[in-house]
Design an enzyme around this catalytic site. Structure first.
Site, PDB file in Angstrom:
ATOM      1  N   HIS A  83     149.120  39.169  45.558  1.00 51.02           N
ATOM      2  CA  HIS A  83     148.583  40.497  45.281  1.00 51.02           C
ATOM      3  C   HIS A  83     149.695  41.500  44.982  1.00 51.02           C
ATOM      4  CE1 HIS A  83     145.647  43.788  45.621  1.00 51.02           C
ATOM      5  NE2 HIS A  83     146.605  44.450  46.263  1.00 51.02           N
ATOM      6  N   HIS A 132     152.901  45.227  42.285  1.00 54.97           N
ATOM      7  CA  HIS A 132     153.845  46.260  42.702  1.00 54.97           C
ATOM      8  C   HIS A 132     155.288  45.764  42.696  1.00 54.97           C
ATOM      9  CE1 HIS A 132     150.484  48.807  43.788  1.00 54.97           C
ATOM     10  NE2 HIS A 132     149.977  47.820  44.506  1.00 54.97           N
ATOM     11  N   LYS A 144     145.764  49.253  34.672  1.00 53.13           N
ATOM     12  CA  LYS A 144     146.181  49.716  36.000  1.00 53.13           C
ATOM     13  C   LYS A 144     146.408  51.219  35.920  1.00 53.13           C
ATOM     14  CE  LYS A 144     147.659  49.025  40.309  1.00 53.13           C
ATOM     15  NZ  LYS A 144     146.869  48.389  41.380  1.00 53.13           N
TER      16      LYS A 144
END
Length: 422
Positions: free
Chosen positions: A298, A313, A356
């Protein structure tokens, strides 16, 4: 009677002075991680923060101390400030069995100083040598103790200074282009005609062990949730290699372990390694009851769920996907105050047809720095905002726990972690 009282007071004062002298010395403590239960420290970080014990230079400079349990505290029951010293060890004996409640910190942590109390449980008691025996185990410093905000800021500064593998200005050049207000992040407009990454010296960076280990793991995932993730024995080895290279083989990783050890969170480096593997790589289900996700996938690799980009990220994954033509940088909505790497960006981008709205990342840091900072915040502040200090500037990390399944004895997998503010 008055003479007896004066005599007892003198004994208490002498004991407190002896305890204070013991705690303020590096005798037997060289190489220990930062521990707030001591008024001064005995590791290389103390030179950066000007909190070394007065005998640090004489006893510790030029020495090399391994980060293992033989050069750490050996607890005998709950900690108590009647201490005896031996080579590289401080053995703290438990409080007397008949100690009453007024000698304990249970329910008294951070209390206001009261001269009527036999001992104290506030942040300054170690400086005055009058802490209760269980101050560290109850209020902070050992036995799975709490970690204060100031300690998080101090260790994050230490890790920031130790990130020797971060990209230099000549190794990484960005082209930020358009800065948009928060109100425009949902517009899905490509306002940047050029890629975000103008230049990256792959030869210099990707040959380093932690970068190479990260690259080996990043391509092991299916980005669509709802599909089981299945790993080969080699891919499982790659996961372990990434954790071990980041923690055991970097000064930054060893410093993080030393800190968590002195806080009583882990009994050994191997315990820490195994917990990180489960915390980051243990599988759970985000969609369709499939074992389709993990904290690492993730946060570092990125996922697609519900027609949107989820997580994502990590700056190295961003670079790789942009280089392959799969990612299109649109704009950024915040840029951190740092003028050197790592910096923090909040980016808008498309990833092979998905969008995003704000994908934040620490950009230019080493893989071990990413892993260490997110792990520190998740361990110390699971599911909360975590205030770090990097070069004197605040960075807020938000973490989330995965609540639908667990590992070990009820431990929670990491669900997400990301920079919440620059």
């Amino acid at each position: 009677m008055q003479k007896i009282t004066l005599f007892l007071s003198l004994l208490v004062a002498l004991f407190n002075q002896g305890s204070s002298n013991l705690l303020a010395s590096c005798n037997g403590r060289c190489g220990f991680g930062t521990d707030s239960c001591f008024p001064c420290q005995c590791n290389p970080s103390c030179e950066r923060f000007s909190d070394c014990c007065s005998d640090y230079a004489d006893l510790c400079k030029g020495e090399s101390f391994p980060l293992d349990s033989t050069s750490r505290y050996l607890w005998s029951g709950e900690p108590h400030w009647s201490a005896c010293e031996s080579n590289k060890q401080i053995i703290l004996s438990p409080p007397p069995a008949d100690a009453d409640a007024s000698s304990s910190c249970k329910g008294r942590c951070d209390e206001t100083f009261d001269p009527q109390n036999k001992c104290h449980c506030n942040s300054k008691c170690s400086q005055h040598g009058n802490c209760c025996g269980d101050v560290c185990s109850v209020c902070g410093g050992g036995g799975g103790s709490s970690i204060s905000d100031s300690e998080i800021r101090a260790i994050s500064e230490a890790l920031y200074a130790l990130d020797s593998n971060k990209a230099s200005a000549s190794e990484l050049v960005l082209d930020h282009q358009v800065l948009v207000p928060d109100s425009q992040t949902s517009a899905q407009k490509d306002l940047a005609p050029l890629p975000l990454f103008r230049f990256l010296d792959e030869e210099a960076l990707f040959s380093r062990p932690t970068y190479a280990a990260l690259l080996a793991v990043l391509d092991n995932y299916q980005r669509m949730t709802g599909q089981d993730e299945v790993f080969s024995p080699r891919q499982l080895e790659e996961q372990e290699t990434f954790v071990r290279e980041s923690i055991s083989n970097t000064e930054l990783g060893r410093e993080l372990y030393a800190f968590l050890f002195t806080k009583g969170r882990y009994a050994s480096e191997e315990d820490f390694i195994q917990d990180l593997k489960m915390m980051w790589f243990g599988l759970y289900s985000r969609n369709n009851k499939k074992m389709d996700s993990s904290g690492f996938e993730h946060i570092f690799a990125g996922e697609i769920k519900g027609g949107k980009i989820s997580g994502f990220h990590n700056w190295i994954q961003f670079y790789l996907q942009e280089k392959q033509g799969l990612l299109n940088y649109y704009s950024h909505s915040f840029n951190g105050p740092w003028t050197t790497h790592p910096d923090v960006l909040g980016m808008q981008f498309g990833w092979d047809g998905y969008y995003k709205q704000v994908g934040s990342a620490m950009v230019g840091c080493s893989p071990e720095f990413d892993l260490a900072m997110y792990s520190l915040c998740y361990i110390a502040r699971p599911g909360k905002r975590c205030s770090l200090s990097l070069g004197g500037q605040e960075l807020i990390i938000q973490t989330y726990t995965w609540e639908n399944s667990s590992y070990g004895e009820g431990k929670k997998y990491i669900a997400s972690a990301f920079p919440a503010t620059p």
